[in-house]
Design an enzyme around this catalytic site. Structure first.
Site, PDB file in Angstrom:
ATOM      1  CB  THR A 159       5.271  -3.314  -3.699  1.00 47.20           C
ATOM      2  OG1 THR A 159       5.520  -2.100  -4.107  1.00 47.20           O
ATOM      3  CG2 THR A 159       5.113  -3.518  -2.396  1.00 47.20           C
ATOM      4  CG  PHE A 183      -2.364   0.552  -4.256  1.00 43.67           C
ATOM      5  CD1 PHE A 183      -0.897   0.720  -4.563  1.00 43.67           C
ATOM      6  CD2 PHE A 183      -3.420   0.175  -5.259  1.00 43.67           C
ATOM      7  CE1 PHE A 183      -0.462   0.481  -5.751  1.00 43.67           C
ATOM      8  CE2 PHE A 183      -2.817  -0.090  -6.681  1.00 43.67           C
ATOM      9  CZ  PHE A 183      -1.447  -0.071  -6.676  1.00 43.67           C
ATOM     10  CB  CYS A 203       0.430   2.898  -1.889  1.00 45.29           C
ATOM     11  SG  CYS A 203       1.825   2.996  -2.669  1.00 45.29           S
TER      12      CYS A 203
END
Length: 345
Positions: free
Chosen positions: A176, A303, A310
């Protein structure tokens, strides 16, 4: 409420605090310096941005999180772990859309899938075993997973759970952020006025050849907004799923049964014109404090969402700000080929 996730999440939270970021910073900078050395040797020529961002972020999470060195900048070929990971992820995605009858004709792909998983597991199990033999008293992710006790259950993580946590961090923690840096560099090349702002900020915060310190990260306002806007246009975690606890009607017209998964697509959400005027434009001023305060809190979800959002957000942004700032400090970037994005999800 899944027990293994909850136990690991509680144990790992301290590893992603601001204090922990300060401890990882020197290791992150060491990997960025390796990237600078590689690009310096290629001065005046082309560099493979996406591949090198992958090397950077894989090495960063591996060394900071687990004390393992892939040494990716020592070889033009990407590490075999990465090749196995890419194949395994691709096959996992393909399985979702494969018809039942097709599954009878995929023996070779199934064997490759199993071999790739075994290769990744072997590497991670070796990392765990090496650390058990040589504890070293560190405070990284692996040390926490081996030694820390869950405050709720009083239990530690078993080695299988630790293996899966490490694989998650190696995969999600590098792919990512490498995408974010690649998209950010691409967008900066196409918006020279923003690139000029970023260069000016780097010249102010890191004059000459001054080495970046952890305290400098908070000074990168323009770079912070560049990264946020890159994540808006090209969120590298492109969806999350939710489901209602009970039958529900959403938006006054959509009837959704209990437990029916709904995918929220980030590329669509982040281009919703009701929240983002002129949504296709790259505009870092969308992330000035007053603009952020005025926007709906669920219009921007790079996120993820809720308790499963995350855990590595601070790690990713610290790493990305450092890398982008140091690259701009050392290099005058240009794209004489007028490259156009070719995105593979």
């Amino acid at each position: 409420d899944e027990p293994n996730w909850g136990k690991a999440h509680r144990i790992l939270l301290p590893a992603f605090s601001q204090r922990a970021m300060k401890g990882y910073f020197g290791l992150m900078r060491e990997v960025v310096d390796q990237l600078v050395a590689k690009w310096s040797a290629a001065e005046g020529g082309d560099v493979q941005v996406a591949d090198d961002m992958t090397r950077l972020t894989l090495d960063s999470i591996a060394i900071a999180g687990f004390g393992y060195r892939f040494d990716s900048f020592g070889d033009e070929r990407l590490d075999p772990f990465l090749a196995a990971m890419v194949r395994a992820l691709g096959e996992a995605m393909d399985k979702l859309t494969r018809l039942p009858i097709q599954r009878h004709f995929n023996g070779r792909r199934d064997r490759q899938f199993a071999a790739d998983i075994a290769e990744m597991n072997t590497l991670v199990d070796r990392i765990i075993a090496d650390r058990r033999r040589n504890p070293g008293g560190g405070s990284d992710l692996l040390a926490l997973m081996l030694d820390a006790v869950d405050p709720v259950t009083g239990e530690t993580l078993d080695d299988v759970n630790i293996r899966y946590q490490i694989l998650t961090f190696l995969v999600a923690g590098h792919e990512t952020t490498s995408g974010l840096l690649t998209f950010a560099l691409y967008l900066l090349q196409r918006h020279p006025q923003v690139l000029a702002q970023a260069y000016a900020e780097v010249d102010r915060v890191l004059p000459g050849d001054r080495v970046a310190e952890y305290a400098d990260i908070a000074e990168f306002d323009v770079i912070d907004r560049v990264l946020k806007e890159a994540l808006r246009l090209w969120p590298t975690a492109p969806a999350y799923s939710v489901a209602p606890y009970e039958d529900a009607i959403v938006g006054g017209c959509w009837r959704i049964p209990k437990d029916r998964p709904v995918n929220v697509l980030m590329v669509a959400l982040h281009r919703d014109p009701t929240a983002w005027p002129d949504p296709e434009a790259f505009d870092i001023d969308r992330f000035l404090p007053e603009a952020e305060a005025a926007r709906h809190p669920h219009a921007y979800k790079p996120f993820g969402n809720g308790v499963r959002a995350c855990i590595g957000r601070q790690f990713a942004l610290t790493e990305a700000k450092l890398a982008l700032a140091v690259l701009l400090q050392h290099f005058d970037l240009s794209d004489p080929h007028d490259y156009r994005l070719d995105v593979k999800e």
